[in-house]
Motif scaffolding. Structure first.
Motif, short mmCIF file in Angstrom:
data_model
loop_
_atom_site.label_atom_id
_atom_site.label_comp_id
_atom_site.label_asym_id
_atom_site.label_seq_id
_atom_site.Cartn_x
_atom_site.Cartn_y
_atom_site.Cartn_z
N ALA A 48 0.84 -1.20 0.00
CA ALA A 48 0.00 0.00 0.00
C ALA A 48 0.87 1.24 0.00
N VAL A 49 0.29 2.35 -0.48
CA VAL A 49 0.96 3.66 -0.47
C VAL A 49 0.05 4.65 0.24
N GLY A 69 0.23 4.49 -13.62
CA GLY A 69 0.81 4.11 -14.91
C GLY A 69 1.78 2.95 -14.80
N ILE A 70 2.28 2.68 -13.59
CA ILE A 70 3.30 1.63 -13.43
C ILE A 70 2.89 0.54 -12.45
N SER A 71 1.82 0.77 -11.67
CA SER A 71 1.48 -0.19 -10.62
C SER A 71 0.01 -0.09 -10.23
N GLN A 72 -0.50 -1.21 -9.73
CA GLN A 72 -1.86 -1.23 -9.20
C GLN A 72 -1.84 -1.36 -7.67
N VAL A 128 -1.50 -9.23 -2.13
CA VAL A 128 -1.85 -8.01 -2.83
C VAL A 128 -1.05 -7.95 -4.11
N PRO A 129 -1.48 -7.13 -5.10
CA PRO A 129 -0.77 -7.05 -6.36
C PRO A 129 0.65 -6.54 -6.18
N GLU A 130 1.56 -7.09 -6.94
CA GLU A 130 2.93 -6.57 -6.94
C GLU A 130 2.98 -5.30 -7.77
N ALA A 131 4.00 -4.48 -7.51
CA ALA A 131 4.17 -3.27 -8.30
C ALA A 131 4.26 -3.63 -9.76
N GLY A 132 3.42 -2.96 -10.57
CA GLY A 132 3.42 -3.22 -11.99
C GLY A 132 2.63 -4.46 -12.37
N GLY A 133 2.09 -5.18 -11.40
CA GLY A 133 1.37 -6.41 -11.69
C GLY A 133 -0.05 -6.12 -12.16
#
Length: 243
Positions: A48-49, A69-72, A128-133
């Protein structure tokens, strides 16, 4: 335990946020500006961010779009801006939730936990989704397409088409519309929507109001001049065929 990135330029606030999150057992990384946050997103797995909007190098809403644009990775926006139009804009840009300043450490911890639970439920397991996944969507609200007037909602394809024009909906907007379509003609309370769509019955009703407002705009209507989304005062909302 989650890996959380805090993007906040104020050292005192950043320290306080880190203390709250580490006190909840999370592993916390931090950045003092938007581009530092973007580097963190690209460099490793995050769960999370926490993103402040008042950043020195780039407006947080622009940073949000760049993150998307690069991550979900789920993004919880913290902002002093409480206008409906601004909140709708942030949700449309990809925010998963928001907190309006000032807020307590307990509110932050609860909202973050809620976002992480929603992601877990949508994915069907404790990750959780990986960065960019790829984005893992929530389960479809119904089995097949539902037509209401000129509106066609397909839960499996996750598309909503109005008069041959596909609507550009956020994840949560589509989940909300699909649920209402699956119960077309029925009055659905906001509490039920929070329980069934958000799966968080204790979230403020304003969350539903903001998403309904965004849906109405995309359906070409307003609360005062509804076409598809009819409010039954004191009871709830229902999706109806325009007369």
């Amino acid at each position: 335990m989650a890996s959380v990135l805090v993007v906040e330029d104020d050292p005192g606030i950043r320290t306080s946020l880190i203390e709250v999150l580490t006190g909840c057992g999370h592993v916390v990384r931090s950045a003092a500006d938007a581009f530092g946050g973007l580097r963190e997103v690209t460099q490793g797995r995050l769960d999370a961010v926490i993103l402040d909007l008042g950043l020195p190098d780039l407006d947080g809403s622009d940073a949000l779009r760049m993150i998307r644009g690069i991550s979900q990775v789920p993004v919880l926006v913290v902002t002093a801006r409480d206008e409906d139009a601004e909140i709708i804009r942030l949700l449309n840009a990809g925010a998963d939730d928001y907190l309006v300043k000032p807020f307590s450490g307990g509110q932050l911890a609860a909202r973050l936990a809620a976002v992480l639970r929603r992601v877990d439920q949508a994915m069907g397991y404790g990750g959780v989704p990986e960065a960019g996944g790829p984005l893992h969507e929530a389960p479809a609200a119904g089995r097949g397409p539902v037509r209401v007037g000129d509106l066609l909602v397909d839960p499996l394809a996750r598309t909503a088409v109005l008069s041959d024009r596909e609507l550009q909906l956020t994840r949560r907007e589509f989940d909300l519309l699909a649920y209402l379509a699956a119960h077309a003609g029925q009055v659905v309370s906001k509490q039920r929507l929070l329980t069934e769509v958000w799966r968080e019955p204790y979230v403020d009703d304003q969350t539903v109001n903001v998403h309904l407002s965004a849906l109405r705009r995309k359906l070409g209507e307003t609360a005062s001049r509804p076409r598809y989304l009819l409010t039954v005062r004191g009871v709830g909302i229902k999706l109806v065929e325009p007369r």
